[in-house]
Every structure is written in structure tokens, then in C-alpha cells.
Design a protein around this motif. Structure first.
Motif, PDB file in Angstrom:
ATOM      1  N   ALA A 120      26.077  29.080  -4.576  1.00  0.00           N
ATOM      2  CA  ALA A 120      25.504  29.329  -5.901  1.00  0.00           C
ATOM      3  C   ALA A 120      24.053  29.771  -5.768  1.00  0.00           C
ATOM      4  O   ALA A 120      23.346  29.386  -4.825  1.00  0.00           O
ATOM      5  CB  ALA A 120      25.597  28.074  -6.761  1.00  0.00           C
ATOM      6  N   ILE A 121      23.610  30.589  -6.713  1.00  0.00           N
ATOM      7  CA  ILE A 121      22.222  31.056  -6.749  1.00  0.00           C
ATOM      8  C   ILE A 121      21.490  30.259  -7.826  1.00  0.00           C
ATOM      9  O   ILE A 121      21.849  30.310  -9.003  1.00  0.00           O
ATOM     10  CB  ILE A 121      22.154  32.565  -7.044  1.00  0.00           C
ATOM     11  N   ARG A 122      20.486  29.534  -7.420  1.00  0.00           N
ATOM     12  CA  ARG A 122      19.783  28.627  -8.326  1.00  0.00           C
ATOM     13  C   ARG A 122      18.507  29.269  -8.840  1.00  0.00           C
ATOM     14  O   ARG A 122      17.816  29.992  -8.104  1.00  0.00           O
ATOM     15  CB  ARG A 122      19.452  27.320  -7.601  1.00  0.00           C
ATOM     16  N   PRO A 123      18.141  29.000 -10.105  1.00  0.00           N
ATOM     17  CA  PRO A 123      16.894  29.555 -10.668  1.00  0.00           C
ATOM     18  C   PRO A 123      15.667  28.992  -9.970  1.00  0.00           C
ATOM     19  O   PRO A 123      15.686  27.886  -9.414  1.00  0.00           O
ATOM     20  CB  PRO A 123      16.951  29.124 -12.140  1.00  0.00           C
ATOM     21  N   ALA A 147      14.929  31.896 -17.097  1.00  0.00           N
ATOM     22  CA  ALA A 147      14.137  32.091 -18.312  1.00  0.00           C
ATOM     23  C   ALA A 147      13.053  33.119 -18.024  1.00  0.00           C
ATOM     24  O   ALA A 147      12.145  32.866 -17.237  1.00  0.00           O
ATOM     25  CB  ALA A 147      13.526  30.771 -18.771  1.00  0.00           C
ATOM     26  N   THR A 148      13.164  34.293 -18.656  1.00  0.00           N
ATOM     27  CA  THR A 148      12.211  35.367 -18.397  1.00  0.00           C
ATOM     28  C   THR A 148      11.000  35.317 -19.311  1.00  0.00           C
ATOM     29  O   THR A 148      10.016  36.003 -19.065  1.00  0.00           O
ATOM     30  CB  THR A 148      12.904  36.726 -18.553  1.00  0.00           C
ATOM     31  N   GLU A 203       8.320  41.758 -18.929  1.00  0.00           N
ATOM     32  CA  GLU A 203       8.340  43.155 -19.352  1.00  0.00           C
ATOM     33  C   GLU A 203       9.745  43.570 -19.795  1.00  0.00           C
ATOM     34  O   GLU A 203      10.710  43.405 -19.055  1.00  0.00           O
ATOM     35  CB  GLU A 203       7.882  44.044 -18.192  1.00  0.00           C
ATOM     36  N   PRO A 204       9.893  44.082 -21.016  1.00  0.00           N
ATOM     37  CA  PRO A 204      11.226  44.497 -21.474  1.00  0.00           C
ATOM     38  C   PRO A 204      11.758  45.698 -20.715  1.00  0.00           C
ATOM     39  O   PRO A 204      12.959  45.957 -20.724  1.00  0.00           O
ATOM     40  CB  PRO A 204      10.989  44.826 -22.955  1.00  0.00           C
ATOM     41  N   ALA A 205      10.871  46.465 -20.057  1.00  0.00           N
ATOM     42  CA  ALA A 205      11.333  47.638 -19.325  1.00  0.00           C
ATOM     43  C   ALA A 205      12.086  47.269 -18.053  1.00  0.00           C
ATOM     44  O   ALA A 205      12.778  48.101 -17.482  1.00  0.00           O
ATOM     45  CB  ALA A 205      10.142  48.542 -18.975  1.00  0.00           C
ATOM     46  N   MET A 206      11.963  46.032 -17.604  1.00  0.00           N
ATOM     47  CA  MET A 206      12.682  45.586 -16.406  1.00  0.00           C
ATOM     48  C   MET A 206      14.142  45.304 -16.747  1.00  0.00           C
ATOM     49  O   MET A 206      14.439  44.607 -17.719  1.00  0.00           O
ATOM     50  CB  MET A 206      12.039  44.326 -15.835  1.00  0.00           C
ATOM     51  N   THR A 207      15.057  45.834 -15.961  1.00  0.00           N
ATOM     52  CA  THR A 207      16.480  45.579 -16.141  1.00  0.00           C
ATOM     53  C   THR A 207      16.875  44.385 -15.289  1.00  0.00           C
ATOM     54  O   THR A 207      16.787  44.429 -14.059  1.00  0.00           O
ATOM     55  CB  THR A 207      17.309  46.805 -15.729  1.00  0.00           C
ATOM     56  N   ALA A 208      17.292  43.316 -15.945  1.00  0.00           N
ATOM     57  CA  ALA A 208      17.650  42.095 -15.231  1.00  0.00           C
ATOM     58  C   ALA A 208      19.119  42.140 -14.831  1.00  0.00           C
ATOM     59  O   ALA A 208      19.985  42.530 -15.627  1.00  0.00           O
ATOM     60  CB  ALA A 208      17.375  40.878 -16.100  1.00  0.00           C
ATOM     61  N   LYS A 209      19.394  41.767 -13.598  1.00  0.00           N
ATOM     62  CA  LYS A 209      20.765  41.681 -13.091  1.00  0.00           C
ATOM     63  C   LYS A 209      21.003  40.239 -12.643  1.00  0.00           C
ATOM     64  O   LYS A 209      20.832  39.899 -11.471  1.00  0.00           O
ATOM     65  CB  LYS A 209      20.971  42.655 -11.937  1.00  0.00           C
ATOM     66  N   PRO A 210      21.379  39.367 -13.591  1.00  0.00           N
ATOM     67  CA  PRO A 210      21.601  37.964 -13.226  1.00  0.00           C
ATOM     68  C   PRO A 210      22.862  37.784 -12.413  1.00  0.00           C
ATOM     69  O   PRO A 210      23.885  38.437 -12.660  1.00  0.00           O
ATOM     70  CB  PRO A 210      21.701  37.264 -14.583  1.00  0.00           C
TER      71      PRO A 210
END
Length: 469
Positions: free
Chosen positions: A405-408, A434-435, A439-446
Motif C-alpha cells: 500500500a502507498i501511504r500519505p 490532502a492537497t 496549485e490547481p494546474a497540477m494534475t494529481a494521479k492518486p
């Protein structure tokens, strides 16, 4: 007629400071060979207040937790990176120990700090036990600070140094270069031994507490990278800083490993130039350097050093081997943690690495200690194993557990802001991070599992090729 009492003799380890009643070839405490030196019990480590004449004590005042808790007054040197590591500047009456490899730039850093402080009108005294004053003047002229009113002395006798300092108003800063060269008449041993280093440091720390002057010691380091002499000196001072750097790189890192008046996870970054040390305000650009978009095995890690976000490239090379025991080589990261990531990739992601040599390097010579680099390391390893270059505009951060698992991790918004500022558009990070106001321009890939990352890299490698490579 009774014969005179025989003087007590003890043996002190010059590596760790342990005291033994008899000589032996190997120290029982630290394991060093031929490090025990004979010293008189009347002046050695064990001879302190216990041998003094007993006197009646005085009653001291006991206070409660509630009371005045104002911030300790600080002296800013004017060198922002140095002040950052110390927690905002030097604290009056404090003692600081600066260690580093020979020739790394300890004396250069401190003479620049002394020059900046003296130019601001603060009295500064620089005492060298290794160089003559003419040599220090030559260095100051090369650094362009020859006009700074720093007062110099070349002396190793502690009593003479203290007599000189106490003869006038206390300076704001006293620099001792180095503590291993000093000697005092209070103990009977050679300069540089455990007893001399401890006694000299104790006398100068006592002066700092009584006068309010900040005292900075320069300490030599051993071949293992530890400050030479007894570790008790590190416990005596208020802060311990290490000045790090690789011989093949032009930058230096000042790192705090102990600080009673500030954080211990801050770093200051300097660049060594012909005119001395130059502050690096944005170390991410320095550590990233030139990057090739078509190279497999390279991932950008969005890390944190104290309160400062730092982006650094992690490079991996996975190559098949014919050896019975594959090689594992790591520079800048923890060897045991790499073994854990390799085991998780094998057990939960079906990525065979047991028949491959694995080489891992943190670009630029930076040393990373936080677990958030797990995801970036795994991405670099899988990219190299599948020969699939990662997207050049992506950053990675997240902790990998033994279950896959990948933990925050903490400080995600700061990491994302730094990545966006440097032109990155995507962030591969743990699911549920929790971001905040990132920046909203960053594309998050969770991603929730490490297997998801392997599948994504395998898809780019060849339209969904099997990761069981």
C-alpha cells in the motif's frame, strides 16, 4: 615510615571517551583497537568534582512551568542559509559545534559569517589553532571581506584565550578553529586527546554562558564521518552542524543534527566558487540539473528538508547479472530501505529483480532520509527494469508499506507548489492525500497500491506489457 600513596592511573579511549582501570588492546565500548591511552587519575575524565574539597551547598530557587518563556535572543549573521539552519540566527550565550571533512569549507563558511557579522557592527573574534593570522588574511582577501573588522588570533592555550576575551567587553561571536588543537593546563595530557578536548570545550562553554557571547567550535571528523573526540562534547554544546559535500560536486550542504534552540531537520545549501561559498536560494534547480526525457530509470522526487521543499532526481539502473548473488549499490539513500522496496516489488507486484544487479543514486550527492521517497525509488526501479521512460513532467512522493500500500505523507501542498513552480504538471502521490490550497494546474494521479504504479509504467513500456518481466 609509610610510603607515599601511589597516584591513581586510568586508561581513556581516545575514540569514545570510555575509562578503563587497565590497559587492553581493544576498547570494550566502541570496539576500536589501540585507542586506550594512560592518563593520571588526578586530571583525567574521572577526576572532576568528586576529587574536590567538599563544601556545603546553597539553596536554589525552584520554579514552576508557568512563567516568562520569551524567545531566546538571536544574532543574525546576514547569511540566510546559515541562519536558517541555526533556527533564525545564533543564540546569545550558546555553543555550536561545526564538523565536516577536511577541506570541505568549514573555515571558509565561518570566516564569511564572521565577516558579515562584523560588517554589521558586531564585535567578532576568530581564534585559529591551525593557521597563522597571515593565512587567514589571505583567505579573507580572496573572499572579498578583508575590510571587515574581524579580530584575529593564532593561539591554542585555553587560559590565554580566556584571559584575552575577559579583558574587554564580550564579543557577539567567538570562533574557535579547531577544538582539537586547544590545550589547557588543568589536565595532564596531549592536545587532541579526549581529556584535553573535553576540558577545553567545557572552559569555553562556561565562558559563553557567563558572558553571553556565542561560541562556535570547528571539529574534525573521523573516516566514518563522525566528529572526532569524545561524543560527550556533542552533548555539552547547544547545537551540532555538519558541513557535507561530495568531492566531485561543487555544492555544500549545512545540516543540523542537534539544536536546542531550533529544528534539526533544516538544511542550508551553498555553492563553492572561486570567491568562496555562495548561497543557493533554490536548491531544486541545482539538484535536478540536466535531465533527458528519453532515459529510463529516472524519477523526480518531491521531498522536504525541514520547512524547505526540494526536488531531486532519483536514478536507478537494473541490469541482469550472471553472479550468484546480485549486487545492490546505493548512494544517497538507505540500503535497508532499498532492500524493502525490492522485496515489495517482488512479492506484491510480480516484478522479478532477484536475478538483477540494482544500482541507485540520488543525483547531485544529496542524502535523503524521509520515507516519502519510497514511491519515487520504486518508480525509478520499475522504469529501468521495463526500459520505460517516465513522463518528464511528473513528480513522485509517497511511503510504501510492506503490504504494497502507498501511504500519505505530510506537507503535500508545499511539495506540489514547488513542483508547479519548476514547471512540473503531474504528481503521482498516495490516494487520499490532502492537497489543501495546492496549485490547481497540477494534475494529481492518486494511487493506493504499488501495483497500480507498476501497471501504469508497464502500459507506457509497450501498450500494457506484462510486468512479470
Amino acid at each position: 615510615m609509610r610510603s607515599a600513596a601511589r597516584a591513581k592511573v586510568q586508561f581513556v579511549c581516545q575514540s569514545c571517551g570510555a575509562v578503563s582501570a587497565r590497559w587492553q588492546g581493544r576498547c570494550d565500548e566502541c570496539g576500536e583497537w589501540n585507542s586506550l591511552v594512560e592518563e593520571s587519575g588526578a586530571s583525567g575524565v574521572g577526576a572532576g568534582p568528586g576529587r574536590a574539597t567538599r563544601r556545603s551547598g546553597r539553596i536554589i530557587t525552584l520554579e514552576g512551568l508557568v512563567g516568562d518563556a520569551s524567545e531566546a535572543p538571536r544574532i543574525r549573521t546576514g547569511i540566510a542559509e546559515f541562519d536558517r539552519v541555526t533556527g533564525g540566527g545564533l543564540v546569545r550565550g550558546s555553543a555550536l559545534l561545526v564538523g565536516g571533512d577536511p577541506g570541505i569549507g568549514k573555515s571558509t563558511l565561518l570566516i564569511q559569517a564572521a565577516g558579515a557579522l562584523a560588517a554589521a557592527g558586531r564585535p567578532v573574534v576568530y581564534v585559529s589553532g591551525e593557521e597563522a593570522t597571515a593565512q587567514i588574511r589571505l583567505r579573507a582577501a580572496r573572499l572579498g571581506i578583508a575590510d571587515a573588522p574581524v579580530r584575529l588570533a593564532a593561539e591554542t592555550h585555553v587560559e590565554d584565550i580566556l584571559a584575552t576575551l575577559e579583558d574587554e567587553a564580550p564579543p557577539a561571536l567567538v570562533i574557535i578553529d579547531s577544538i582539537q588543537t586547544l590545550w589547557t593546563e588543568r589536565v595532564d595530557s596531549a592536545p587532541g586527546t579526549v581529556t584535553q578536548v573535553r576540558a577545553a570545550a567545557q572552559a569555553l562553554i562556561r565562558y559563553a554562558k557567563q558572558s553571553g557571547a556565542a561560541v562556535v567550535f570547528v571539529g574534525h571528523v573521523t573516516k566514518d564521518g563522525q566528529i572526532a573526540g569524545p561524543r560527550v562534547v556533542e552533548h555539552m554544546v547547544d547545537g551540532v552542524l555538519y558541513f557535507e559535500g561530495e568531492g566531485g560536486h561543487h555544492f555544500r550542504i549545512l545540516r543540523a543534527v542537534k539544536n536546542r534552540f531550533g529544528p534539526t531537520d533544516e538544511i542550508g545549501v551553498f555553492e563553492m566558487t572561486g570567491a568562496g561559498l555562495r548561497e543557493v536560494a533554490n536548491p531544486s534547480e541545482l539538484f535536478l540539473g540536466e535531465r533527458n526525457a528519453n532515459t529510463a530509470g529516472a524519477a523526480v522526487f518531491a521531498g522536504m528538508e525541514g520547512t524547505r521543499p526540494v526536488l531531486v532526481e532519483i536514478q536507478a539502473l537494473v541490469a541482469p547479472t550472471t553472479l550468484g548473488t546480485p549486487r545492490r549499490a546505493v548512494i544517497g539513500w538507505d540500503q535497508g530501505r532499498l532492500a524493502m522496496i525490492l522485496a515489495v516489488l517482488e512479492a506484491h507486484c510480480r516484478v522479478r529483480l532477484g536475478d538483477c544487479d540494482v544500482y541507485l543514486n540520488v543525483a547531485g550527492g544529496l542524502r535523503i532520509g524521509e520515507p516519502a521517497a519510497d514511491l519515487a525509488v520504486a518508480a525509478a526501479l520499475v522504469s529501468s527494469r521495463l526500459n520505460a521512460p517516465l513522463p518528464v513532467d511528473s513528480v513522485y512522493f509517497g511511503e510504501v508499506s510492506l503490504s504494497g500500500a502507498i501511504r500519505p505523507v505530510a506537507h503535500a501542498p508545499i511539495r506540489l507548489k514547488e513542483a508547479h513552480k519548476l514547471g512540473f504538471g503531474r504528481a503521482v502521490m498516495p490516494d487520499g492525500t490532502a492537497t489543501g490550497d495546492a496549485e490547481p494546474a497540477m494534475t494529481a494521479k492518486p494511487m493506493a497500491e504499488l501495483a497500480d504504479l507498476v501497471a501504469a509504467v508497464a502500459t507506457t513500456a509497450g501498450n500494457g506489457s506484462n510486468p512479470d518481466h
